[in-house]
Design an enzyme around this catalytic site. Structure first.
Site, short mmCIF file in Angstrom:
data_model
loop_
_atom_site.label_atom_id
_atom_site.label_comp_id
_atom_site.label_asym_id
_atom_site.label_seq_id
_atom_site.Cartn_x
_atom_site.Cartn_y
_atom_site.Cartn_z
N ASP A 1 0.87 -1.16 0.00
CA ASP A 1 0.00 0.00 0.00
C ASP A 1 0.92 1.22 0.00
OD1 ASP A 1 -2.42 1.51 0.31
OD2 ASP A 1 -1.94 1.73 2.44
N ASP B 1 -0.26 5.03 0.80
CA ASP B 1 -0.56 6.09 1.76
C ASP B 1 -0.52 5.57 3.19
OD1 ASP B 1 -0.99 7.95 -0.31
OD2 ASP B 1 -3.01 7.16 -0.61
#
Length: 218
Positions: free
Chosen positions: A7, A9
């Site tokens: 991922d 963010d």
């Protein structure tokens, strides 16, 4: 050689790049200073709560891409990278990427943030490939609409499975690093799920299931 999925963010970055781009647009005077700020903050809260309507969000988030020229957007993104992204790239995140790279693993970012924002970030991080929300482009300009399935929650699984269709990799020997309970659907599918500075909901699940929990914050 394994597949290492990340991922972006609040995992490799210490911020949410989608929200940061909204803040940047506000600073440039490119969007309504009241309505856009309210929407930007509300959508972030909805995301954190797991209640985000992704299509309602994208209707607002992709509109500035359609309202500005490619040249203006490119100039803004250079400023955005320097002022909003570079200071928030986590050194320990880069070290983690380097360890997987040294092992010969394929590096992949899967993010619910759109490719306009995240493409240059993935390139800066030296990541091999990127699955992101795809803003529609017609005749060289953004339309404000999304193309295909947004890579959000279960959509990340849909997009990843499509990406894997012509690859040699499988999830049987894959890693996935994420901070968010919104990524549970994908975390549950990989061989090595890792919670990175997890939100409270993900931490609870990770502890209950014996998943590895790490921090990339200094």
């Amino acid at each position: 050689m394994s597949l290492a999925i990340f991922d972006l963010d609040n995992t490799l970055l210490s911020i949410d790049s989608d929200h940061a781009w909204g803040e940047f647009l506000l600073e440039q005077g490119a969007v309504d200073p009241v309505a856009y700020r309210e929407a930007n903050d509300r959508f972030l809260a909805d995301y954190e709560a797991g209640t985000l309507d992704i299509h309602a969000f994208l209707e607002v988030a992709l509109r500035p891409l359609a309202e500005n020229s490619p040249e203006q957007l490119a100039a803004w993104h250079q400023q955005f990278m320097a002022s909003k992204i570079e200071p928030h790239i986590l050194a320990k995140g880069e070290e983690l990427l380097a360890r997987h790279r040294t092992r010969g693993d394929t590096l992949l970012i899967v993010t619910a943030t759109n490719r306009f924002i995240t493409g240059p970030i993935a390139e800066r991080l030296g990541v091999d490939d990127l699955i992101a929300v795809e803003p529609e482009i017609v005749d060289g300009r953004y339309t404000g609409r999304v193309s295909g399935t947004p890579s959000y929650r279960e959509g990340k699984v849909v997009r990843l499975e499509a990406w894997l269709a012509d690859k040699e990799h499988t999830l049987d020997d894959a890693w996935f690093y994420s901070d968010s309970h919104n990524d549970l659907a994908l975390l549950e599918l990989v061989a090595y799920p890792v919670a990175v500075d997890p939100d409270p909901s993900l931490r609870e699940v990770a502890e209950a299931r014996g998943w590895r929990i790490i921090s990339l914050r200094d």
